[in-house]
Scaffold this active site. Structure first.
Site, PDB file in Angstrom:
ATOM      1  CG  HIS A   1       9.462   0.661 -14.028  1.00 14.23           C
ATOM      2  ND1 HIS A   1       9.107   0.436 -12.801  1.00 14.23           N
ATOM      3  CD2 HIS A   1       9.315  -0.353 -14.807  1.00 14.23           C
ATOM      4  CE1 HIS A   1       8.454  -1.008 -12.944  1.00 14.23           C
ATOM      5  NE2 HIS A   1       8.828  -1.409 -14.183  1.00 14.23           N
TER       6      HIS A   1
ATOM      7  CE  LYS B   1       4.308  -9.114 -10.318  1.00 17.26           C
ATOM      8  NZ  LYS B   1       3.388  -8.484  -9.115  1.00 17.26           N
TER       9      LYS B   1
ATOM     10  N   GLY C   1       0.711  -1.310  -0.084  1.00 16.55           N
ATOM     11  CA  GLY C   1       0.001  -0.042  -0.032  1.00 16.55           C
ATOM     12  C   GLY C   1       0.805   1.278   0.092  1.00 16.55           C
TER      13      GLY C   1
ATOM     14  CE1 TYR D   1       7.659  -7.747 -11.245  1.00 18.00           C
ATOM     15  CE2 TYR D   1       7.177  -7.774 -13.554  1.00 18.00           C
ATOM     16  CZ  TYR D   1       6.766  -7.438 -12.308  1.00 18.00           C
ATOM     17  OH  TYR D   1       5.778  -6.419 -12.215  1.00 18.00           O
TER      18      TYR D   1
ATOM     19  N   GLY E   1      -0.300   1.504  -4.817  1.00 12.79           N
ATOM     20  CA  GLY E   1      -1.054   1.478  -3.713  1.00 12.79           C
ATOM     21  C   GLY E   1      -1.372   2.957  -3.038  1.00 12.79           C
TER      22      GLY E   1
ATOM     23  CG  ASP F   1      16.905  -0.287 -27.443  1.00  9.43           C
ATOM     24  OD1 ASP F   1      17.040   0.705 -26.652  1.00  9.43           O
ATOM     25  OD2 ASP F   1      17.003  -0.408 -28.652  1.00  9.43           O
TER      26      ASP F   1
ATOM     27  NE  ARG G   1       8.859  -1.072 -22.468  1.00  4.81           N
ATOM     28  CZ  ARG G   1       9.738  -1.807 -23.434  1.00  4.81           C
ATOM     29  NH1 ARG G   1       9.438  -1.792 -24.685  1.00  4.81           N
ATOM     30  NH2 ARG G   1      10.999  -2.143 -23.190  1.00  4.81           N
TER      31      ARG G   1
ATOM     32  CB  THR H   1       0.878  -0.970 -19.923  1.00  4.70           C
ATOM     33  OG1 THR H   1       0.068   0.048 -19.709  1.00  4.70           O
ATOM     34  CG2 THR H   1       0.158  -1.839 -20.857  1.00  4.70           C
TER      35      THR H   1
ATOM     36  N   GLY I   1       3.507   1.909  -2.103  1.00  2.00           N
ATOM     37  CA  GLY I   1       4.031   1.889  -3.283  1.00  2.00           C
ATOM     38  C   GLY I   1       3.539   2.687  -4.244  1.00  2.00           C
TER      39      GLY I   1
END
Ligand code: NAP
Ligand code: GDP
Length: 366
Positions: free
Chosen positions: A187, A148, A12, A144, A17, A278, A216, A172, A14
């Site tokens: 990121h 997931k 919560g 990861y 959150g 990349d 993206r 995304t 982050g």
């Protein structure tokens, strides 16, 4: 018997959150706070969810009826490349503890979080929800990705064996207030906001990793939060749902850098470091399933969302997650000392005779 919904949000503190908390507290209407719901936002200080005992203690304390499961080891391309085993193990442990404890505490619904990073590398586009397990993920983040993907497998197993409503969403790349602005492990958007800010402040070049060509789809954290709340309250499938802007809203990393440069008012030198990877070229995802449920959902335009995120970063620089600042400062300091020692050494070797000749007789070296 109480009919109050107790919604426990793991992770919560982050990016996602805090956005859910913001929407619950600030939105009126469909996505805002509702009577009969109590929201609890956890941080890792409430318990390390890699530990079964700590997870139990948290569920015992709050007795949730609903869980939004966000807690995870999270990072951008470069962090994923460095810590593949940590990404695999930490996330496997956290997910298994949260889902199984939710089962033991008879939680009515769990919504967990996957990512478009988990889809196969070699695929057809656009990617949709049916393709998660179709082939190996991109090698840069397989730790990861496999952890997931297993959430989806676990959700199906909990449903088929026990009839539980455990589901997942697939966002995304997310950005917004309370992001992780670490210079190396974050990121791309928070990383570049921080780098561009420092370049402007220090009069240094702004360097973007890679070619700037990868594509993206980005989702603003407050849009994602609204969709998360909708999924918790109204989405009844076990199968996951992609939460994304449309295919036409895909942008290049260069577009991202340009928008950040614009909103930070940076006018210095700006280049691409093509020696840096990349990552996956694109992961274009379809939001057709989402739009079939919520055809009128309005996404915040990318430019506006970046503007708001940059504003938040500037106003909250002191409390934002910029951990590497301390590390970089000490690394830079140590590096400077080393360089200085080497320089003095080199000067002595080259010009030692000169220094020697200037010394008083008793200090001369022979
Ligand atoms: P974030 O800002 O890094 O926050 C991570 C949260 O997880 C924090 O609240 C952290 O607590 C908590 N946490 C981490 N390890 C924990 C542990 N061992 N025990 C208990 N809590 C722990 O991440 P985010 O970007 O909000 O990500 C939320 C979810 O969205 C994750 O499941 C992530 O995989 C997914 N997602 C993120 C993105 C993205 O671009 N960011 C994209 C797709 C999917 P502390 O604050 O106390 O450390
Ligand atoms: P991804 O979407 O999961 O690949 O994760 P990221 O958010 O880390 O985005 C990675 C893309 O942004 C790659 O094409 C990187 O080369 C590019 N990029 C450019 N500068 C940065 C930066 O400072 N940090 C990160 N994480 N990526 C960057």
């Amino acid at each position: 018997m109480s009919t109050e919904k107790v919604v426990l949000v793991t992770g919560g503190s982050g990016l996602v959150g805090q956005a859910i908390k913001w929407v619950i507290e600030n939105d009126n209407g469909r996505f805002g706070r509702k009577d009969g719901e109590r929201w609890i936002f956890l941080t890792s200080k409430d318990g390390d969810l890699r530990s079964r005992e700590a997870t139990h203690a948290v569920f015992e304390k709050y007795k949730p009826t609903h869980v939004v499961h966000l807690a995870a080891l999270v990072g951008g391309l470069f962090k994923n490349m460095k810590y593949k085993l940590d990404f695999l193990r930490d996330n496997l442990l956290i997910n298994d503890n949260v889902l199984h404890t939710a089962h033991e505490y008879k939680v009515e619904k769990v919504v967990s979080c996957l990512s478009t990073c988990v889809f196969p590398d070699k695929t057809t586009y656009p990617i949709d929800e049916t393709m998660i397990h179709n082939g190996p993920p991109h090698p840069s983040n397989f730790g990861y990705a496999y952890a997931k993907r297993l959430i989806d497998t676990q959700n199906k197993a909990y449903f088929e064996q026990f009839g539980h409503r455990f589901t997942s969403v697939i966002p995304t790349n997310v950005f917004g207030p309370h992001d992780n602005y670490d210079l190396q492990d974050s990121h791309v958007i928070p990383g570049l906001v921080h780098k561009c800010y420092l370049a402007k402040k220090n009069g240094t070049p702004f360097v973007v990793a890679g070619t700037g060509k990868p594509l993206r789809q980005f989702i603003y954290s407050r849009d994602l939060a609204r969709l998360f709340i909708w999924v918790l309250r109204e989405y009844d499938e076990i199968d996951p749902i992609i939460l994304s802007v449309g295919e036409k809203d895909e942008v290049s990393i260069k577009d991202v850098a340009d928008t950040i440069v614009k909103h930070l008012g940076f006018d210095g030198s700006y280049s691409f470091d093509t020696t840096k990877p990349d990552g996956q070229f694109k992961k274009t995802a379809s939001n057709a399933k989402l739009l079939s449920y919520l055809p009128d959902f309005e996404f915040t335009p990318f430019d506006v969302a970046i503007q708001e995120s940059v504003k938040w970063f500037l106003e909250n620089y002191d409390k934002a997650r910029t951990a590497n600042m301390v590390r970089l400062a000490s690394e830079t300091w140590n590096e400077m000392i080393t360089q200085l020692k080497m320089l003095v050494g080199r000067i002595y070797v080259k010009h030692g005779y000169l220094i020697n000749s200037l010394l008083p007789a008793q200090q001369k070296r022979h």
